[in-house]
Design a protein around this motif. Structure first.
Motif, mmCIF file in Angstrom:
data_model
loop_
_atom_site.group_PDB
_atom_site.id
_atom_site.type_symbol
_atom_site.label_atom_id
_atom_site.label_comp_id
_atom_site.label_asym_id
_atom_site.label_seq_id
_atom_site.Cartn_x
_atom_site.Cartn_y
_atom_site.Cartn_z
ATOM 1 N N GLU A 169 -2.525 4.174 -13.932
ATOM 2 C CA GLU A 169 -2.051 5.219 -13.023
ATOM 3 C C GLU A 169 -1.296 6.309 -13.785
ATOM 4 O OE1 GLU A 169 0.905 5.707 -9.153
ATOM 5 O OE2 GLU A 169 0.254 3.700 -9.759
ATOM 6 N N THR A 170 -0.427 5.898 -14.718
ATOM 7 C CA THR A 170 0.330 6.871 -15.506
ATOM 8 C C THR A 170 -0.607 7.727 -16.346
ATOM 9 O OG1 THR A 170 2.237 5.393 -15.607
ATOM 10 C CG2 THR A 170 2.137 7.144 -17.252
ATOM 11 N N LEU A 171 -1.566 7.082 -17.010
ATOM 12 C CA LEU A 171 -2.483 7.833 -17.880
ATOM 13 C C LEU A 171 -3.349 8.795 -17.077
ATOM 14 C CD1 LEU A 171 -3.494 5.022 -20.400
ATOM 15 C CD2 LEU A 171 -1.806 6.850 -20.696
ATOM 16 N N HIS A 221 -12.515 5.880 -24.696
ATOM 17 C CA HIS A 221 -12.154 4.568 -24.151
ATOM 18 C C HIS A 221 -10.846 4.717 -23.366
ATOM 19 C CE1 HIS A 221 -9.112 3.985 -27.305
ATOM 20 N NE2 HIS A 221 -10.015 4.432 -28.158
ATOM 21 N N PRO A 222 -10.461 3.710 -22.575
ATOM 22 C CA PRO A 222 -9.302 3.862 -21.671
ATOM 23 C C PRO A 222 -7.981 4.174 -22.365
ATOM 24 C CG PRO A 222 -10.576 1.923 -21.080
ATOM 25 C CD PRO A 222 -11.146 2.435 -22.358
ATOM 26 N N ASP A 223 -7.839 3.824 -23.634
ATOM 27 C CA ASP A 223 -6.586 4.071 -24.336
ATOM 28 C C ASP A 223 -6.673 5.263 -25.283
ATOM 29 O OD1 ASP A 223 -5.330 2.048 -23.000
ATOM 30 O OD2 ASP A 223 -5.630 0.556 -24.550
ATOM 31 N N GLU A 224 -7.441 6.262 -24.878
ATOM 32 C CA GLU A 224 -7.570 7.475 -25.674
ATOM 33 C C GLU A 224 -7.681 8.681 -24.748
ATOM 34 O OE1 GLU A 224 -10.209 7.973 -29.366
ATOM 35 O OE2 GLU A 224 -11.364 8.940 -27.768
ATOM 36 N N LEU A 225 -6.991 9.753 -25.112
ATOM 37 C CA LEU A 225 -7.102 11.023 -24.405
ATOM 38 C C LEU A 225 -7.523 12.092 -25.412
ATOM 39 C CD1 LEU A 225 -3.711 10.916 -22.437
ATOM 40 C CD2 LEU A 225 -5.966 10.386 -21.527
ATOM 41 N N ASN A 226 -8.432 12.949 -25.005
ATOM 42 C CA ASN A 226 -8.792 14.096 -25.835
ATOM 43 C C ASN A 226 -7.867 15.255 -25.464
ATOM 44 O OD1 ASN A 226 -10.915 12.776 -27.141
ATOM 45 N ND2 ASN A 226 -12.330 13.267 -25.487
ATOM 46 N N VAL A 227 -7.566 16.109 -26.446
ATOM 47 C CA VAL A 227 -6.611 17.184 -26.234
ATOM 48 C C VAL A 227 -7.239 18.530 -26.594
ATOM 49 C CG1 VAL A 227 -4.303 18.062 -26.797
ATOM 50 C CG2 VAL A 227 -4.764 15.599 -26.944
#
Length: 198
Positions: free
Chosen positions: A33-35, A73-79
């Protein structure tokens, strides 16, 4: 013995009188939820750092807008970052955020350069990061819009003071220096093709 006890109690009371203004920075739980709540557009407002390379960067960045997108993957965000560095608008979309849920840590990876931070629990419209780089502290404040309340800015400034950042170590962005975002203005292609900085 009594004078020493009185002095110790007086010191403890003096410290207790100061501490309530320094609210603890509580790391946010890095759950799904936070991500998901981090996705989208953020505007960098102000920050400070004791880490010399970050201080140089803070001096050069006049305004920054950044976007978090789902990663591979769920533990990665692109910026994607759109910022004015001195007088030049720069767009970068080559970095990622690696999420380490177990210790509430985000790691910004840009090529060979990494930076660590803890996401601090706050309003859903604020993004407060406590940066941890080689033992040097840093704090930054970003928001969904530049229209942050005076109270929120004062609370963040109080945190900077609590962490012993001097006024000349605090850098604010300026909305007048904002670079056009893709699709905002007809001439934006020229701004996004500006030379990249390291």
């Amino acid at each position: 013995m009594l004078p020493v006890l009185v002095a110790v109690l007086a010191l403890a009371l003096a410290r207790a009188a100061v501490l309530p203004t320094c609210a603890p920075l509580v790391p946010a739980e890095l759950d799904n939820e936070t991500l998901t709540g981090l996705l989208g557009k953020w505007i960098y407002l102000m920050g400070s750092s004791k880490y010399p390379p970050h201080l140089e960067e803070l001096r050069a960045v006049k305004h920054a807008t950044f976007f978090f997108h789902p990663g591979s993957h769920p533990d990665e965000l692109n910026v994607t970052e759109i910022m004015r560095v001195n007088e030049t608008c720069v767009t970068r979309n080559s970095s990622t955020i690696q999420v380490f849920r177990q210790n509430h840590t985000l790691m910004h990876v840009d090529g060979q350069v990494t930076a660590m931070a803890h996401l601090i629990k706050s309003s859903k419209d604020l993004l407060i990061l406590r940066h941890v780089n080689n033992g040097y502290p840093g704090l930054s404040l970003s928001a969904r819009s530049p229209n942050v309340s005076k109270e929120q800015l004062e609370e963040f400034r109080a945190q900077l003071a609590c962490h012993q950042f001097a006024d000349d170590e605090i850098f604010l962005s300026s909305e007048k220096d904002a670079c056009p975002e893709p699709g905002e203005q007809p001439g934006e292609e020229e701004a996004t093709q500006a030379p990249q900085t390291a």
